[in-house]
Motif scaffolding. Structure first.
Motif, short mmCIF file in Angstrom:
data_model
loop_
_atom_site.label_atom_id
_atom_site.label_comp_id
_atom_site.label_asym_id
_atom_site.label_seq_id
_atom_site.Cartn_x
_atom_site.Cartn_y
_atom_site.Cartn_z
N LYS A 1 4.66 6.09 -2.74
CA LYS A 1 3.47 6.05 -3.60
C LYS A 1 3.62 4.80 -4.46
CE LYS A 1 2.92 11.05 -3.89
NZ LYS A 1 3.22 12.23 -4.73
N MET A 2 2.58 3.99 -4.49
CA MET A 2 2.70 2.71 -5.17
C MET A 2 1.57 2.49 -6.17
SD MET A 2 2.69 -1.13 -3.57
CE MET A 2 0.97 -1.52 -3.86
N GLU A 3 1.94 1.89 -7.31
CA GLU A 3 0.93 1.43 -8.28
C GLU A 3 1.16 -0.06 -8.47
OE1 GLU A 3 1.10 3.41 -12.06
OE2 GLU A 3 1.54 5.34 -11.10
N ASP B 1 1.19 -5.63 -4.22
CA ASP B 1 2.13 -5.73 -3.10
C ASP B 1 3.20 -6.76 -3.48
OD1 ASP B 1 0.34 -4.09 -1.86
OD2 ASP B 1 -0.44 -5.60 -0.47
N GLU C 1 7.64 5.96 3.71
CA GLU C 1 6.41 6.30 2.97
C GLU C 1 6.67 6.28 1.47
OE1 GLU C 1 4.23 9.81 3.93
OE2 GLU C 1 4.28 9.41 6.08
N LYS D 1 0.82 -1.22 0.00
CA LYS D 1 0.00 0.00 0.00
C LYS D 1 0.86 1.27 0.00
CE LYS D 1 -4.13 -2.11 1.96
NZ LYS D 1 -3.67 -3.47 2.27
N THR D 2 0.99 1.96 1.14
CA THR D 2 1.68 3.25 1.14
C THR D 2 3.03 3.20 1.84
OG1 THR D 2 0.57 3.87 3.19
CG2 THR D 2 -0.48 4.55 1.11
N GLU D 3 3.52 1.99 2.11
CA GLU D 3 4.83 1.95 2.77
C GLU D 3 5.71 0.81 2.25
OE1 GLU D 3 4.39 1.53 7.02
OE2 GLU D 3 4.26 -0.65 6.89
#
Length: 367
Positions: A309-311, A314, A307, A288-290
């Protein structure tokens, strides 16, 4: 031979060429530096038959001549000379160094036995700004292999096509790729594998005041000229692997993160990742965000969170920490994109603001 010059001039000549001196040659003369006095300059030259360097420094020449001095001893003597005008005199293969009211005499080698550095016949030549090439070396040469059992991996592929110049280096565990624009009005082409030692030497010798670098090549050798330096190197024979096939064209996960935060976290985690076998493996969990690095060893444990930003999906993946650190230290960007496709596919790092560089690293399979 008789000349007058400053200690600084002698030192700059010695410093420029001494890394080309052969350390383990059966030819004793290759452990020397050739000094040629002609017109109003001193020319220094050294070679190990793989790479040769020539450098010119200003001097007042009252008698022209040639001498080969023992490199290690001569360089140590020059470093310890006082800051004054130095006089060099050569007689019968010995050189006498005069300073103040003192003198040192060193026994030399026969200059006739010293192999001359070749000037290329009908080479193809290119010019480009030194700052561009120096940065390209810095961002790629560390990925060359050290073991010499497969020579093509101990060098960097230099390709010039159209208005593009490329450097590519790989040791089969990682790959660094850098491309830049350069003037090539004649549409000349070149492709050759340059030994890592040669490029490291060029990196050391290039200074900001040397604005233009000229690269000339034949089928077996390449010459780099800049400032007062002439450096000739053999090209490595063999076929460089098709690097384009190795670089993934798609990925399942894109991670946008701070380079500084990632580098510092990996460096801290690597302190606790060394196991008994000497491996330095860190495990990364992107969710997610980490991005999380959890490391446990007999030395202790560490948990790092960054922290991001992911696309995409997982992913959990492991890497050799050193391979990540080496690249993160040479990328000139605040943010990077880390592209991943599961635990067994290579990761690709790209600076967010520079499409001309990428670094590919293979993951480590862990139990």
């Amino acid at each position: 031979m008789k000349i007058f010059c400053s200690k600084d001039a002698l030192l700059s000549g010695v410093n420029a060429v001494q890394r080309a001196v052969s350390g383990k040659s059966t030819l004793p003369v290759l452990q020397g530096i050739l000094i040629v006095a002609e017109q109003q300059s001193l020319q220094f030259a050294a070679t190990d038959l793989e790479m040769g360097i020539r450098c010119e420094v200003p001097a007042q020449v009252t008698e022209e001549g040639t001498v080969v001095v023992p490199a290690k001893l001569f360089s140590e003597v020059v470093r310890k000379l006082p800051e004054t005008t130095i006089t060099l005199e050569e007689r019968d293969k010995t050189i006498t160094i005069y300073y103040h009211q003192s003198e040192i005499t060193l026994n030399g080698y026969d200059p006739d036995e010293f192999p001359l550095l070749p000037d290329l016949m009908d080479p193809i030549s290119f010019t480009l700004p030194t700052t561009i090439f120096k940065n390209m070396i810095r961002q790629t040469v560390f990925s060359c292999a050290i073991e010499e059992n497969r020579p093509v991996f101990t060098g960097t592929l230099l390709q010039i096509e159209g208005s593009s110049i490329r450097l590519v280096a790989t040791d089969t565990h990682r790959l660094a790729y850098s491309i830049a624009e350069m003037p090539n009005p004649s549409e000349l082409q070149f492709s050759g594998i340059i030994p890592a030692k040669t490029l490291s030497e060029i990196y050391r010798l290039l200074h900001e005041e040397d604005e233009i670098l000229t690269i000339s090549s034949s089928d077996t050798q390449v010459v780099f000229q800049f400032g007062a330096i002439y450096l000739v190197s053999r090209l490595i024979e063999g076929q460089f692997p098709n690097y384009k096939q190795v670089i993934p064209q798609t990925c399942e996960t894109k991670v946008n993160l701070s380079l500084k935060s990632f580098l510092e976290a990996v460096e801290r985690a690597s302190l606790l990742s060394r196991d008994k076998s000497g491996a330095n493996i860190i495990r990364i969990n992107v969710e997610k965000t980490e991005l999380r690095i959890d490391q446990t060893s007999e030395l202790g444990k560490i948990s790092e969170q960054i922290e991001i930003k992911m696309e995409g999906k997982d992913v959990m993946i492991a890497f050799n920490a050193k391979f990540l650190i080496d690249a993160l230290k040479v990328i000139d960007s605040e943010q990077i994109m880390f592209e991943l496709s599961g635990p067994f596919s290579p990761g690709v790092m790209r600076p967010l603001d520079n499409p001309n560089y990428l670094y590919l690293v293979l993951p480590v399979r862990t139990s």
